[in-house]
Scaffold this active site. Sequence first.
Site, PDB file in Angstrom:
ATOM      1  N   ASP A  67       0.815  -1.207   0.000  1.00 33.24           N
ATOM      2  CA  ASP A  67       0.000   0.000   0.000  1.00 33.24           C
ATOM      3  C   ASP A  67       0.854   1.265   0.000  1.00 33.24           C
ATOM      4  OD1 ASP A  67      -2.391  -1.387  -0.043  1.00 33.24           O
ATOM      5  OD2 ASP A  67      -2.570  -1.465   2.133  1.00 33.24           O
ATOM      6  N   ASN A 149      -4.841   8.985   0.584  1.00 33.10           N
ATOM      7  CA  ASN A 149      -5.431   8.656   1.884  1.00 33.10           C
ATOM      8  C   ASN A 149      -5.846   9.895   2.657  1.00 33.10           C
ATOM      9  OD1 ASN A 149      -5.535   5.905   1.797  1.00 33.10           O
ATOM     10  ND2 ASN A 149      -3.752   5.544   3.081  1.00 33.10           N
ATOM     11  N   TYR A 194      -5.417   5.888   8.737  1.00 32.95           N
ATOM     12  CA  TYR A 194      -5.189   6.679   9.949  1.00 32.95           C
ATOM     13  C   TYR A 194      -6.514   7.166  10.536  1.00 32.95           C
ATOM     14  CZ  TYR A 194      -2.206   9.784  12.830  1.00 32.95           C
ATOM     15  OH  TYR A 194      -1.533  10.405  13.851  1.00 32.95           O
ATOM     16  N   THR A 195      -7.440   7.581   9.668  1.00 32.97           N
ATOM     17  CA  THR A 195      -8.738   8.080  10.129  1.00 32.97           C
ATOM     18  C   THR A 195      -9.487   7.026  10.928  1.00 32.97           C
ATOM     19  OG1 THR A 195      -8.964   9.708   8.360  1.00 32.97           O
ATOM     20  CG2 THR A 195     -11.000   8.874   9.325  1.00 32.97           C
ATOM     21  N   SER A 196      -9.456   5.789  10.468  1.00 30.84           N
ATOM     22  CA  SER A 196     -10.119   4.707  11.198  1.00 30.84           C
ATOM     23  C   SER A 196      -9.480   4.506  12.570  1.00 30.84           C
ATOM     24  CB  SER A 196     -10.052   3.413  10.381  1.00 30.84           C
ATOM     25  OG  SER A 196     -10.633   2.337  11.071  1.00 30.84           O
TER      26      SER A 196
END
Length: 307
Positions: A67, A149, A194-196
């Site tokens: 990724d 992202n 990162y948001t999760s």
Amino acid sequence: MELKQVIIAHKAGHNESKTYAERCARELEARGCKVLMGPSGIKDNPYPVFLASATEKIDLALVLGGDGTTLAAARHLSPEGIPILSVNVGGHLGFLTEPFDVFQDTQKVWDRLNQDRYAVSQRMMLAASLFEGDRRDPQMVGETYYCLNEMCIKPASIDRMPTAIIEVEVDGELIDQYQCDGLLVATPTGSTCYTSSANGPILHPGMDAIVITPICPLSLSSRPIVIPPGSSVNIWPLGDFELNTKLWTDGSLATGVWPGQRVGVWMAHRAAQFILLRESYSFYKTLRDKLQWAGARFLYDGNNKVN
């Protein structure tokens, strides 16, 4: 898709990725295709050289890695409208990559690409720049940065872990002033990253939206918010007397943010184009498999549980 010129980026420091890249280069050159190849990693960025060295239109970017390698390709190539075929060779989760088993017969892959037997997944990108001056007539400072992202505004220091005071405005209206570790402005694709981890929502990558998420805010009332994709987000770092605030794109340092400057974030004018070789792709299956949700522990045959 006619393959006349292809760029191949392999994961830096990974022997298997490099071996497959060399094999693919030989096969494509045997088909009369021009190939540019190089490593991609923390200390290796081949894309400026690729773009400057291309003698004609780049038809495809083949990315062999994980990724992180894919994110780097998207940041540099999506503004140019170059489609990306990313294959998991040496990656970890592989949220953004095609599985390696669909890439075993590479000659068949080239045939499928030439015959247009593939699908394209469009993924929304974000753009960001620094601005300074009057709110009604801001002046852009420096270059424009892109991410697949998230954009992250976060202080960084060598010898301590500073917090930030960040004021956020959407379409000219004040949203909140956060005291937090940093702020994330993410795409639907980035909502699983990162948001999760920062307790933000997971959005389907087929939609266009922007997610604003404070990182570890001191106030329990500070919550993530999802806004329309056409919104303009302005972020002011306040009280940064030690000049620690940085803008990060997909986890990579973009630039420092000086007092009096703000970060503007908006939807990029071009989406990332990912080639899909799998005949069936399910975002929900990806969530189950990669995040190890409970549904991944059971197999179903139609409506009946197998085990």
